[in-house]
Design a protein around this motif. Structure first.
Motif, PDB file in Angstrom:
ATOM      1  N   GLY A 129      60.096 134.876 -34.255  1.00 11.53           N
ATOM      2  CA  GLY A 129      58.831 134.156 -34.187  1.00 11.53           C
ATOM      3  C   GLY A 129      58.876 132.850 -33.429  1.00 11.53           C
ATOM      4  O   GLY A 129      57.972 132.546 -32.647  1.00 11.53           O
ATOM      5  N   ARG A 130      59.922 132.082 -33.640  1.00  8.16           N
ATOM      6  CA  ARG A 130      60.010 130.786 -32.973  1.00  8.16           C
ATOM      7  C   ARG A 130      59.972 130.970 -31.448  1.00  8.16           C
ATOM      8  O   ARG A 130      59.216 130.312 -30.741  1.00  8.16           O
ATOM      9  N   ARG A 131      60.774 131.883 -30.955  1.00  2.00           N
ATOM     10  CA  ARG A 131      60.849 132.122 -29.510  1.00  2.00           C
ATOM     11  C   ARG A 131      59.515 132.645 -28.966  1.00  2.00           C
ATOM     12  O   ARG A 131      59.001 132.169 -27.964  1.00  2.00           O
ATOM     13  N   VAL A 132      58.939 133.636 -29.653  1.00  2.00           N
ATOM     14  CA  VAL A 132      57.689 134.255 -29.195  1.00  2.00           C
ATOM     15  C   VAL A 132      56.531 133.256 -29.225  1.00  2.00           C
ATOM     16  O   VAL A 132      55.759 133.153 -28.267  1.00  2.00           O
ATOM     17  N   LEU A 133      56.397 132.524 -30.303  1.00  2.00           N
ATOM     18  CA  LEU A 133      55.285 131.573 -30.431  1.00  2.00           C
ATOM     19  C   LEU A 133      55.454 130.381 -29.493  1.00  2.00           C
ATOM     20  O   LEU A 133      54.467 129.887 -28.944  1.00  2.00           O
ATOM     21  N   ARG A 134      56.689 129.936 -29.304  1.00  2.00           N
ATOM     22  CA  ARG A 134      56.933 128.855 -28.342  1.00  2.00           C
ATOM     23  C   ARG A 134      56.556 129.324 -26.940  1.00  2.00           C
ATOM     24  O   ARG A 134      55.891 128.600 -26.187  1.00  2.00           O
ATOM     25  N   ARG A 135      56.957 130.534 -26.584  1.00  2.00           N
ATOM     26  CA  ARG A 135      56.637 131.078 -25.260  1.00  2.00           C
ATOM     27  C   ARG A 135      55.120 131.173 -25.070  1.00  2.00           C
ATOM     28  O   ARG A 135      54.604 130.852 -24.000  1.00  2.00           O
ATOM     29  N   ALA A 136      54.387 131.605 -26.084  1.00  2.45           N
ATOM     30  CA  ALA A 136      52.927 131.699 -25.986  1.00  2.45           C
ATOM     31  C   ALA A 136      52.313 130.313 -25.775  1.00  2.45           C
ATOM     32  O   ALA A 136      51.389 130.153 -24.970  1.00  2.45           O
ATOM     33  N   THR A 137      52.833 129.302 -26.456  1.00  2.00           N
ATOM     34  CA  THR A 137      52.334 127.934 -26.280  1.00  2.00           C
ATOM     35  C   THR A 137      52.661 127.427 -24.882  1.00  2.00           C
ATOM     36  O   THR A 137      51.829 126.767 -24.242  1.00  2.00           O
ATOM     37  N   GLU A 138      53.835 127.739 -24.392  1.00  2.00           N
ATOM     38  CA  GLU A 138      54.205 127.347 -23.030  1.00  2.00           C
ATOM     39  C   GLU A 138      53.295 128.018 -22.001  1.00  2.00           C
ATOM     40  O   GLU A 138      52.934 127.401 -20.993  1.00  2.00           O
ATOM     41  N   GLN A 139      52.885 129.266 -22.256  1.00  2.00           N
ATOM     42  CA  GLN A 139      51.938 129.937 -21.363  1.00  2.00           C
ATOM     43  C   GLN A 139      50.606 129.195 -21.314  1.00  2.00           C
ATOM     44  O   GLN A 139      50.018 129.037 -20.249  1.00  2.00           O
ATOM     45  N   VAL A 140      50.143 128.750 -22.474  1.00  2.00           N
ATOM     46  CA  VAL A 140      48.898 127.974 -22.526  1.00  2.00           C
ATOM     47  C   VAL A 140      49.052 126.716 -21.688  1.00  2.00           C
ATOM     48  O   VAL A 140      48.186 126.384 -20.867  1.00  2.00           O
ATOM     49  N   LEU A 141      50.153 126.013 -21.863  1.00  2.00           N
ATOM     50  CA  LEU A 141      50.381 124.773 -21.124  1.00  2.00           C
ATOM     51  C   LEU A 141      50.460 125.029 -19.622  1.00  2.00           C
ATOM     52  O   LEU A 141      49.928 124.244 -18.829  1.00  2.00           O
ATOM     53  N   GLN A 142      51.087 126.126 -19.221  1.00  2.00           N
ATOM     54  CA  GLN A 142      51.138 126.474 -17.794  1.00  2.00           C
ATOM     55  C   GLN A 142      49.736 126.741 -17.261  1.00  2.00           C
ATOM     56  O   GLN A 142      49.394 126.305 -16.160  1.00  2.00           O
ATOM     57  N   ARG A 143      48.917 127.436 -18.020  1.00  2.00           N
ATOM     58  CA  ARG A 143      47.534 127.701 -17.598  1.00  2.00           C
ATOM     59  C   ARG A 143      46.740 126.406 -17.481  1.00  2.00           C
ATOM     60  O   ARG A 143      45.920 126.272 -16.585  1.00  2.00           O
ATOM     61  N   LEU A 144      47.008 125.469 -18.371  1.00  2.00           N
ATOM     62  CA  LEU A 144      46.283 124.194 -18.338  1.00  2.00           C
ATOM     63  C   LEU A 144      46.709 123.326 -17.159  1.00  2.00           C
ATOM     64  O   LEU A 144      45.991 122.435 -16.735  1.00  2.00           O
ATOM     65  N   GLN A 145      47.904 123.556 -16.613  1.00  2.00           N
ATOM     66  CA  GLN A 145      48.374 122.802 -15.459  1.00  2.00           C
ATOM     67  C   GLN A 145      47.809 123.338 -14.145  1.00  2.00           C
ATOM     68  O   GLN A 145      47.883 122.667 -13.135  1.00  2.00           O
ATOM     69  N   GLN A 146      47.225 124.544 -14.186  1.00  2.00           N
ATOM     70  CA  GLN A 146      46.634 125.125 -12.983  1.00  2.00           C
ATOM     71  C   GLN A 146      45.345 124.390 -12.651  1.00  2.00           C
ATOM     72  O   GLN A 146      44.613 123.954 -13.548  1.00  2.00           O
ATOM     73  N   PRO A 147      45.016 124.282 -11.360  1.00  2.00           N
ATOM     74  CA  PRO A 147      43.751 123.642 -10.987  1.00  2.00           C
ATOM     75  C   PRO A 147      42.572 124.439 -11.556  1.00  2.00           C
ATOM     76  O   PRO A 147      42.626 125.674 -11.614  1.00  2.00           O
ATOM     77  N   ALA A 148      41.547 123.736 -11.970  1.00  2.00           N
ATOM     78  CA  ALA A 148      40.348 124.391 -12.511  1.00  2.00           C
ATOM     79  C   ALA A 148      39.616 125.135 -11.393  1.00  2.00           C
ATOM     80  O   ALA A 148      39.610 124.697 -10.255  1.00  2.00           O
ATOM     81  N   ASP A 149      39.027 126.265 -11.757  1.00  2.00           N
ATOM     82  CA  ASP A 149      38.273 127.056 -10.774  1.00  2.00           C
ATOM     83  C   ASP A 149      36.958 126.384 -10.413  1.00  2.00           C
ATOM     84  O   ASP A 149      36.306 125.803 -11.148  1.00  2.00           O
TER      85      ASP A 149
END
Length: 149
Positions: A129-149
């Motif tokens: 769980g720790r690895r999977v949930l951390r990875r999901a949170t990191e995905q959110v953060l990566q998406r938030l770093q992308q320029p807005a459409d």
């Protein structure tokens, strides 16, 4: 009752992360990898709280109705009201603090199985769980770093 805790640091500002965490618009399912648009139902959104049903098609469909509370600055608590997998009182707790380069996020996930499906998922959370949930949170953060459409 699995309890998972992890930390993530990011260049995303605390305000941007907290705004995404409390954004209940249709783009929520685009930002959060564990939420499907077809499982998202907004019951009520207030100034510092929300009542939302959300979930995903994982494991044949897991949904939960949650009470979001962000009345404490830098903190969002997501508590389960009802679910097909989790007992009321299960929760996610996000503590977000600013850093010199962005933010530090501490996440606590407390899951109390209410069904056979919940117990199976709980085993997975204990194992990875720790690895999977951390990875999901990191995905959110990566998406938030992308320029807005």
């Amino acid at each position: 009752m699995p309890r998972v805790e992890f930390d993530v640091s990011s260049g995303v500002s605390p305000d941007r992360f907290l705004a995404a965490l409390t954004d209940f618009s249709p783009k929520r399912a685009e930002i959060w990898p564990n939420i499907d648009a077809q499982h998202l139902k907004i019951h009520e959104v207030g100034a510092n709280s929300a009542d939302v049903t959300e979930g995903s098609s994982i494991a044949g469909g897991v949904w939960e109705r949650n009470c979001y509370d962000w009345s404490t600055p830098g903190t969002v608590r997501v508590e389960t009201i009802e679910s097909n997998a989790w007992r009321p009182g299960s929760f996610w707790l996000y503590h977000v603090k600013p850093t010199d380069t962005g933010s530090h996020i501490h996440v606590t996930v407390d899951r109390r199985p209410a069904s056979f499906k919940g117990r199976l998922i709980a085993v997975v959370l204990v194992i990875g769980g720790r690895r999977v949930l951390r990875r999901a949170t990191e995905q959110v953060l990566q998406r938030l770093q992308q320029p807005a459409d």
